[in-house]
Write a protein that holds these residues in place. Structure first.
Motif, PDB file in Angstrom:
ATOM      1  N   ASN A 152      -8.205  -8.432  13.857  1.00 50.53           N
ATOM      2  CA  ASN A 152      -8.470  -8.935  12.508  1.00 50.53           C
ATOM      3  C   ASN A 152      -7.519 -10.042  12.045  1.00 50.53           C
ATOM      4  O   ASN A 152      -7.481 -10.354  10.859  1.00 50.53           O
ATOM      5  CB  ASN A 152      -8.513  -7.785  11.490  1.00 50.53           C
ATOM      6  N   ASP A 153      -6.751 -10.630  12.973  1.00 48.63           N
ATOM      7  CA  ASP A 153      -5.898 -11.779  12.664  1.00 48.63           C
ATOM      8  C   ASP A 153      -4.976 -11.500  11.480  1.00 48.63           C
ATOM      9  O   ASP A 153      -4.912 -12.260  10.526  1.00 48.63           O
ATOM     10  CB  ASP A 153      -6.765 -13.023  12.399  1.00 48.63           C
ATOM     11  N   ARG A 154      -4.254 -10.399  11.572  1.00 48.82           N
ATOM     12  CA  ARG A 154      -3.292 -10.017  10.539  1.00 48.82           C
ATOM     13  C   ARG A 154      -2.051  -9.432  11.196  1.00 48.82           C
ATOM     14  O   ARG A 154      -2.104  -8.997  12.334  1.00 48.82           O
ATOM     15  CB  ARG A 154      -3.892  -8.972   9.591  1.00 48.82           C
ATOM     16  N   VAL A 155      -0.951  -9.415  10.445  1.00 50.06           N
ATOM     17  CA  VAL A 155       0.261  -8.771  10.946  1.00 50.06           C
ATOM     18  C   VAL A 155       0.470  -7.447  10.229  1.00 50.06           C
ATOM     19  O   VAL A 155       0.025  -7.254   9.087  1.00 50.06           O
ATOM     20  CB  VAL A 155       1.522  -9.659  10.802  1.00 50.06           C
ATOM     21  N   TYR A 156       1.136  -6.551  10.942  1.00 47.33           N
ATOM     22  CA  TYR A 156       1.467  -5.220  10.436  1.00 47.33           C
ATOM     23  C   TYR A 156       2.929  -4.942  10.743  1.00 47.33           C
ATOM     24  O   TYR A 156       3.546  -5.658  11.534  1.00 47.33           O
ATOM     25  CB  TYR A 156       0.590  -4.156  11.113  1.00 47.33           C
ATOM     26  N   PHE A 157       3.449  -3.894  10.148  1.00 50.37           N
ATOM     27  CA  PHE A 157       4.850  -3.541  10.321  1.00 50.37           C
ATOM     28  C   PHE A 157       4.920  -2.171  10.983  1.00 50.37           C
ATOM     29  O   PHE A 157       4.630  -1.149  10.352  1.00 50.37           O
ATOM     30  CB  PHE A 157       5.564  -3.552   8.979  1.00 50.37           C
ATOM     31  N   LEU A 158       5.319  -2.136  12.250  1.00 50.94           N
ATOM     32  CA  LEU A 158       5.272  -0.931  13.071  1.00 50.94           C
ATOM     33  C   LEU A 158       5.986   0.259  12.435  1.00 50.94           C
ATOM     34  O   LEU A 158       5.396   1.324  12.266  1.00 50.94           O
ATOM     35  CB  LEU A 158       5.867  -1.212  14.456  1.00 50.94           C
ATOM     36  N   HIS A 159       7.225   0.115  12.072  1.00 53.56           N
ATOM     37  CA  HIS A 159       7.998   1.253  11.558  1.00 53.56           C
ATOM     38  C   HIS A 159       7.453   1.743  10.213  1.00 53.56           C
ATOM     39  O   HIS A 159       7.478   2.936   9.934  1.00 53.56           O
ATOM     40  CB  HIS A 159       9.476   0.882  11.442  1.00 53.56           C
ATOM     41  N   CYS A 160       6.964   0.827   9.408  1.00 56.14           N
ATOM     42  CA  CYS A 160       6.390   1.232   8.118  1.00 56.14           C
ATOM     43  C   CYS A 160       5.109   2.032   8.335  1.00 56.14           C
ATOM     44  O   CYS A 160       4.836   2.986   7.621  1.00 56.14           O
ATOM     45  CB  CYS A 160       6.127   0.008   7.251  1.00 56.14           C
ATOM     46  N   ASN A 212       6.833   5.096  -1.392  1.00 56.72           N
ATOM     47  CA  ASN A 212       6.750   3.820  -2.102  1.00 56.72           C
ATOM     48  C   ASN A 212       6.722   2.589  -1.202  1.00 56.72           C
ATOM     49  O   ASN A 212       6.964   1.492  -1.670  1.00 56.72           O
ATOM     50  CB  ASN A 212       7.879   3.685  -3.134  1.00 56.72           C
ATOM     51  N   LEU A 213       6.455   2.766   0.093  1.00 58.26           N
ATOM     52  CA  LEU A 213       6.245   1.592   0.940  1.00 58.26           C
ATOM     53  C   LEU A 213       4.958   0.905   0.487  1.00 58.26           C
ATOM     54  O   LEU A 213       4.047   1.553  -0.016  1.00 58.26           O
ATOM     55  CB  LEU A 213       6.129   1.994   2.408  1.00 58.26           C
ATOM     56  N   GLN A 214       4.868  -0.390   0.672  1.00 58.27           N
ATOM     57  CA  GLN A 214       3.706  -1.152   0.210  1.00 58.27           C
ATOM     58  C   GLN A 214       2.473  -0.762   1.009  1.00 58.27           C
ATOM     59  O   GLN A 214       2.244  -1.261   2.104  1.00 58.27           O
ATOM     60  CB  GLN A 214       3.990  -2.642   0.340  1.00 58.27           C
ATOM     61  N   GLU A 215       1.666   0.116   0.457  1.00 59.36           N
ATOM     62  CA  GLU A 215       0.487   0.658   1.131  1.00 59.36           C
ATOM     63  C   GLU A 215      -0.479  -0.434   1.571  1.00 59.36           C
ATOM     64  O   GLU A 215      -0.987  -0.408   2.679  1.00 59.36           O
ATOM     65  CB  GLU A 215      -0.224   1.654   0.214  1.00 59.36           C
ATOM     66  N   ALA A 216      -0.726  -1.406   0.721  1.00 61.53           N
ATOM     67  CA  ALA A 216      -1.708  -2.444   1.050  1.00 61.53           C
ATOM     68  C   ALA A 216      -1.305  -3.211   2.303  1.00 61.53           C
ATOM     69  O   ALA A 216      -2.121  -3.444   3.186  1.00 61.53           O
ATOM     70  CB  ALA A 216      -1.879  -3.402  -0.121  1.00 61.53           C
ATOM     71  N   ILE A 217      -0.056  -3.588   2.394  1.00 60.30           N
ATOM     72  CA  ILE A 217       0.398  -4.348   3.560  1.00 60.30           C
ATOM     73  C   ILE A 217       0.361  -3.476   4.812  1.00 60.30           C
ATOM     74  O   ILE A 217       0.022  -3.939   5.889  1.00 60.30           O
ATOM     75  CB  ILE A 217       1.819  -4.908   3.324  1.00 60.30           C
ATOM     76  N   ILE A 218       0.680  -2.205   4.667  1.00 56.64           N
ATOM     77  CA  ILE A 218       0.719  -1.317   5.829  1.00 56.64           C
ATOM     78  C   ILE A 218      -0.679  -1.061   6.367  1.00 56.64           C
ATOM     79  O   ILE A 218      -0.922  -1.116   7.561  1.00 56.64           O
ATOM     80  CB  ILE A 218       1.414   0.013   5.476  1.00 56.64           C
ATOM     81  N   SER A 219      -1.627  -0.775   5.505  1.00 55.23           N
ATOM     82  CA  SER A 219      -2.964  -0.403   5.967  1.00 55.23           C
ATOM     83  C   SER A 219      -3.885  -1.609   6.171  1.00 55.23           C
ATOM     84  O   SER A 219      -4.713  -1.601   7.062  1.00 55.23           O
ATOM     85  CB  SER A 219      -3.607   0.587   4.997  1.00 55.23           C
ATOM     86  N   GLU A 220      -3.750  -2.644   5.363  1.00 60.07           N
ATOM     87  CA  GLU A 220      -4.642  -3.800   5.452  1.00 60.07           C
ATOM     88  C   GLU A 220      -4.051  -4.960   6.238  1.00 60.07           C
ATOM     89  O   GLU A 220      -4.773  -5.832   6.694  1.00 60.07           O
ATOM     90  CB  GLU A 220      -5.005  -4.287   4.046  1.00 60.07           C
ATOM     91  N   GLY A 221      -2.752  -4.991   6.374  1.00 66.33           N
ATOM     92  CA  GLY A 221      -2.102  -6.090   7.068  1.00 66.33           C
ATOM     93  C   GLY A 221      -1.869  -7.284   6.154  1.00 66.33           C
ATOM     94  O   GLY A 221      -2.194  -7.261   4.968  1.00 66.33           O
ATOM     95  N   PHE A 222      -1.303  -8.327   6.713  1.00 67.27           N
ATOM     96  CA  PHE A 222      -0.929  -9.515   5.947  1.00 67.27           C
ATOM     97  C   PHE A 222      -1.304 -10.750   6.756  1.00 67.27           C
ATOM     98  O   PHE A 222      -1.069 -10.790   7.964  1.00 67.27           O
ATOM     99  CB  PHE A 222       0.590  -9.485   5.681  1.00 67.27           C
ATOM    100  N   ASN A 223      -1.883 -11.751   6.104  1.00 69.25           N
ATOM    101  CA  ASN A 223      -2.254 -12.970   6.819  1.00 69.25           C
ATOM    102  C   ASN A 223      -1.946 -14.247   6.036  1.00 69.25           C
ATOM    103  O   ASN A 223      -2.603 -15.255   6.206  1.00 69.25           O
ATOM    104  CB  ASN A 223      -3.725 -12.942   7.243  1.00 69.25           C
ATOM    105  N   GLY A 224      -0.932 -14.197   5.232  1.00 68.37           N
ATOM    106  CA  GLY A 224      -0.497 -15.400   4.512  1.00 68.37           C
ATOM    107  C   GLY A 224       0.444 -16.197   5.381  1.00 68.37           C
ATOM    108  O   GLY A 224       1.658 -16.128   5.220  1.00 68.37           O
ATOM    109  N   TRP A 225      -0.121 -16.961   6.333  1.00 67.34           N
ATOM    110  CA  TRP A 225       0.691 -17.631   7.350  1.00 67.34           C
ATOM    111  C   TRP A 225       1.650 -18.659   6.765  1.00 67.34           C
ATOM    112  O   TRP A 225       2.588 -19.086   7.430  1.00 67.34           O
ATOM    113  CB  TRP A 225      -0.195 -18.274   8.412  1.00 67.34           C
ATOM    114  N   ASN A 226       1.410 -19.060   5.526  1.00 62.14           N
ATOM    115  CA  ASN A 226       2.314 -19.994   4.870  1.00 62.14           C
ATOM    116  C   ASN A 226       3.390 -19.266   4.052  1.00 62.14           C
ATOM    117  O   ASN A 226       4.167 -19.901   3.367  1.00 62.14           O
ATOM    118  CB  ASN A 226       1.526 -20.935   3.955  1.00 62.14           C
ATOM    119  N   ARG A 227       3.456 -17.952   4.138  1.00 67.82           N
ATOM    120  CA  ARG A 227       4.354 -17.168   3.286  1.00 67.82           C
ATOM    121  C   ARG A 227       5.288 -16.263   4.092  1.00 67.82           C
ATOM    122  O   ARG A 227       5.288 -15.045   3.937  1.00 67.82           O
ATOM    123  CB  ARG A 227       3.535 -16.314   2.314  1.00 67.82           C
TER     124      ARG A 227
END
Length: 172
Positions: A94-102, A111-126
């Motif tokens: 799905n062309d996104r990054v995830y955080f293994l330990h999280c 309180n870890l950021q659920e959205a980033i953990i489950s959906e991933g992140f693809n803001g390549w400029n950020r």
């Protein structure tokens, strides 16, 4: 007296615990992984240890897809694998990054950021957002990272402790 001994909850349905999984069959791509909490509770640490020993999914010889971000066409910056070595994962699916330990310790570090953990992140400029997630020394991300290190070192500590015991103590 029996009314006090009855179990509460769904008495009619049988609560089935999840079956044990074959560790070699765990998905490699982070987008295909199900939450650790859905696995058999007795196998949770084994699953975490397996993923930690494998290391993060960081494919290098992939034609990363481009997409428009603002007025620029961007793709996953491979340098992030070096900058965030050891915990940043890329999903080809799905062309996104995830955080293994999280992902591995989400249920244990609140309180870890659920959205980033489950959906991933693809803001390549950020890249700053990824750095902000990593945070300072005592951040939630770093607590999860430390839990991973502790889990991998746990076997060594137990073995050292056993080795220091005398033969009589070991047999007892």
């Amino acid at each position: 007296m029996e009314r006090f001994l009855k179990k509460k909850g769904n008495q009619g349905s049988s609560s089935k615990t999840p079956e044990l999984v074959e560790l070699d069959d765990l998905p490699l791509d982070p987008a295909d992984r199900k939450p650790i909490s859905t696995y058999n509770v007795n196998q949770g640490d084994e699953i975490r240890r397996t993923y930690l020993l494998r290391g993060p999914c960081q494919p290098s010889s992939v034609a990363f897809p481009y997409r428009m971000i603002g007025n620029d066409s961007r793709h996953f910056p491979v340098t992030w694998c070096t900058n965030f070595k050891g915990w940043l994962e890329y999903s080809i699916k799905n062309d996104r990054v995830y955080f293994l330990h999280c992902y591995l310790f989400k249920d244990q570090v609140k309180n870890l950021q659920e959205a980033i953990i489950s959906e991933g992140f693809n803001g390549w400029n950020r890249q700053d957002k990824v750095q902000r997630h990593q945070g300072e020394f005592n951040s939630l991300h770093n607590k999860a990272f430390k839990m991973g290190e502790d889990l991998l070192n746990q076997d060594q500590l137990i073995q050292i402790f056993v080795d220091k015991k005398s033969e009589k103590e070991k047999s007892n």
